[in-house]
Design a protein around this motif. Structure first.
Motif, PDB file in Angstrom:
ATOM      1  N   UNK A 108       2.646  -3.774   0.335  1.00 53.13           N
ATOM      2  CA  UNK A 108       2.474  -2.639   1.242  1.00 53.13           C
ATOM      3  C   UNK A 108       3.534  -2.629   2.343  1.00 53.13           C
ATOM      4  N   UNK A 109       3.884  -3.812   2.848  1.00 57.53           N
ATOM      5  CA  UNK A 109       4.893  -3.893   3.905  1.00 57.53           C
ATOM      6  C   UNK A 109       6.264  -3.471   3.390  1.00 57.53           C
ATOM      7  N   UNK A 110       6.650  -3.990   2.237  1.00 60.61           N
ATOM      8  CA  UNK A 110       7.950  -3.638   1.663  1.00 60.61           C
ATOM      9  C   UNK A 110       7.995  -2.154   1.319  1.00 60.61           C
ATOM     10  N   UNK A 111       6.905  -1.651   0.738  1.00 60.38           N
ATOM     11  CA  UNK A 111       6.867  -0.233   0.382  1.00 60.38           C
ATOM     12  C   UNK A 111       6.977   0.640   1.631  1.00 60.38           C
ATOM     13  N   UNK A 112       6.311   0.243   2.721  1.00 61.00           N
ATOM     14  CA  UNK A 112       6.378   1.015   3.960  1.00 61.00           C
ATOM     15  C   UNK A 112       7.805   1.049   4.504  1.00 61.00           C
ATOM     16  N   UNK A 113       8.486  -0.086   4.449  1.00 63.69           N
ATOM     17  CA  UNK A 113       9.869  -0.134   4.926  1.00 63.69           C
ATOM     18  C   UNK A 113      10.775   0.751   4.078  1.00 63.69           C
ATOM     19  N   UNK A 114      10.586   0.698   2.770  1.00 60.41           N
ATOM     20  CA  UNK A 114      11.406   1.523   1.865  1.00 60.41           C
ATOM     21  C   UNK A 114      11.094   3.011   2.062  1.00 60.41           C
ATOM     22  N   UNK A 115       9.796   3.336   2.152  1.00 59.43           N
ATOM     23  CA  UNK A 115       9.404   4.736   2.339  1.00 59.43           C
ATOM     24  C   UNK A 115       9.962   5.291   3.638  1.00 59.43           C
TER      25      UNK A 115
END
Length: 210
Positions: free
Chosen positions: A68-75
């Protein structure tokens, strides 16, 4: 407002001169870009958290948090790139815009997670309702100062509304009063993560005692 006053002036055979002290960017002449990019990022944060609910048995908590953290940064980075340099609809400084949107995506994801953890399948509709209220009360279409009293307060507390305020301040007011709006999605993400972590630790401790 300009359209209303101009129509009245035309009927009264008067001339209206408009001076826009803080003009909107050319590619966002109605000032709605902040709302739409915040809405899209909120949805993108909600989706992976919902999907990870079904993988709780297969993935450890730290792995789910990492995803979730990585996805949030990418998004946040992708949305900032598209709305900023690519489309030119949001003139905010790119690093701060990416940070704001990443925090919003993280808040949406981590808020959905504890609701699903504590309430089961019912938690997903609750998260949807909560985030929808946040988008609806953001005040992006009329300005936060024109919101009714309760909606004005809710707008600043829920992540979507706070993110819209931060984007607007970064885009048109040199980042003034941006720290407080950024604290909202950050606080939602951290507090929600603590709720999930606490429940996981409690269950593990209870299992060892048995």
């Amino acid at each position: 407002m300009e359209g209303l006053v101009s129509a009245y002036a035309h009927g009264a055979e008067k001339t209206v001169k408009v001076t826009d002290a803080v003009p909107l960017t050319y590619y966002d002449n109605r000032g709605l870009a902040a709302f739409y990019v915040a809405f899209g990022v909120t949805l993108s944060g909600f989706a992976p958290a919902q999907n990870l609910m079904g993988l709780s048995v297969l993935l450890r908590m730290r792995h789910r948090f990492t995803v979730m953290t990585v996805f949030a940064a990418v998004a946040g980075t992708v949305a900032a790139t598209l709305s900023g340099p690519v489309l030119g609809a949001v003139p905010a400084p790119f690093p701060l815009l990416a940070l704001t949107l990443a925090l919003l995506a993280a808040a949406a994801a981590f808020t959905t997670k504890p609701l699903g953890t504590y309430f089961g399948p019912v938690g997903i509709p609750i998260a949807t309702l909560l985030l929808t209220i946040g988008n609806a009360s953001s005040g992006a279409t009329i300005g936060e100062d024109l919101l009714p009293g309760t909606a004005h307060v809710v707008s600043g507390i829920l992540p979507p509304g706070a993110a819209v305020r931060a984007i607007t301040n970064l885009s048109y007011f040199d980042g003034a009063h941006t720290v407080v709006p950024l604290l909202s999605p950050a606080a939602w993400a951290v507090f929600s993560a603590l709720l999930v972590w606490g429940r996981t630790v409690y269950r593990a401790t209870r299992g060892q005692q048995r």
